[in-house]
Design an enzyme around this catalytic site. Sequence first.
Site, PDB file in Angstrom:
ATOM      1  CG  LEU A 151      -2.020  -1.329   1.580  1.00 20.53           C
ATOM      2  CD1 LEU A 151      -2.601  -1.002   3.216  1.00 20.53           C
ATOM      3  CD2 LEU A 151      -2.683  -1.168   0.538  1.00 20.53           C
ATOM      4  CG  ASP A 152       0.410   4.162  -2.768  1.00 20.64           C
ATOM      5  OD1 ASP A 152       1.369   2.968  -3.666  1.00 20.64           O
ATOM      6  OD2 ASP A 152       0.007   4.382  -3.523  1.00 20.64           O
ATOM      7  CE1 TYR A 153       5.609   7.530   5.325  1.00 25.96           C
ATOM      8  CE2 TYR A 153       3.888   9.595   4.273  1.00 25.96           C
ATOM      9  CZ  TYR A 153       5.271   8.874   5.428  1.00 25.96           C
ATOM     10  OH  TYR A 153       5.212   9.869   6.095  1.00 25.96           O
TER      11      TYR A 153
END
Length: 248
Positions: A102-104
Amino acid sequence: MERLQKVLAQAGVASRRKCEEMIAAGKVQVNDETVTELGFKVDPAVDSIKVNGRPIAKEQHVYILLNKPKGVITSATDPGGRKTVLDYLHGVKERVYPVGRLDYDTEGLLLLTNDGEWAYMLTHPKHHVPKTYHATVKGMPHGSVLEKLASGVKLKDGMTAPAEVDYVDVDPEKKSSVISITIHEGRNRQVRRMFEAVGYPLERLKRVRFGSITLDGLKRGKFRNLSKEEVTELRRLAEKSHNVQNTD
Ligand code: URA
């Protein structure tokens, strides 16, 4: 790669200190060669490790569901010193790694495991395990925008596959909407790029479902182990999605 004494201790051979003594005493073999060097690096998934000629126990497989907060990196280490998802797994001794990423700035459902084969099944592009996200945007996109997201959007790496898209919540006061989108692919930053492509850059993104697994009852920043049934069901789902794709 890990230090030999750490791997021995994690396998339950003895304390780290005792394991160091055993290595120095020539009681430990790696790929049938005696190793006496402390700090010798091994890969427990590949190397054969024995103590007094007997193989050490294989690490138990663990399967973890984490409700990842925003502002946390999905990797085991970050050279920039930012928080990683592993910082949330208090008490987990096994060396787990994330299943996909998952993205930051994306929050929500993240699976972690030390079972490479299971992780591979779930993330392989040939397997199309559905993943559902709640995407928050400014304003209220028209139904035609949702239809476009559902039927396919042109991105720089090609058209997106059909997706299921629906309104979850429309808040006229805050002038924002939450849209549910279920995708069957796993391209980099895919959901963000899809919404950008239709003129609605995301304010917030949360993954709420991965195949048969949801975040129900799991608070932000908390984790739990998956049950045997949940692990099996996800494997079955990945196999099924694979077969469906192959018969197309
Ligand atoms: N799609 C995105 O854009 N970001 C994620 O983190 C996951 C899916």
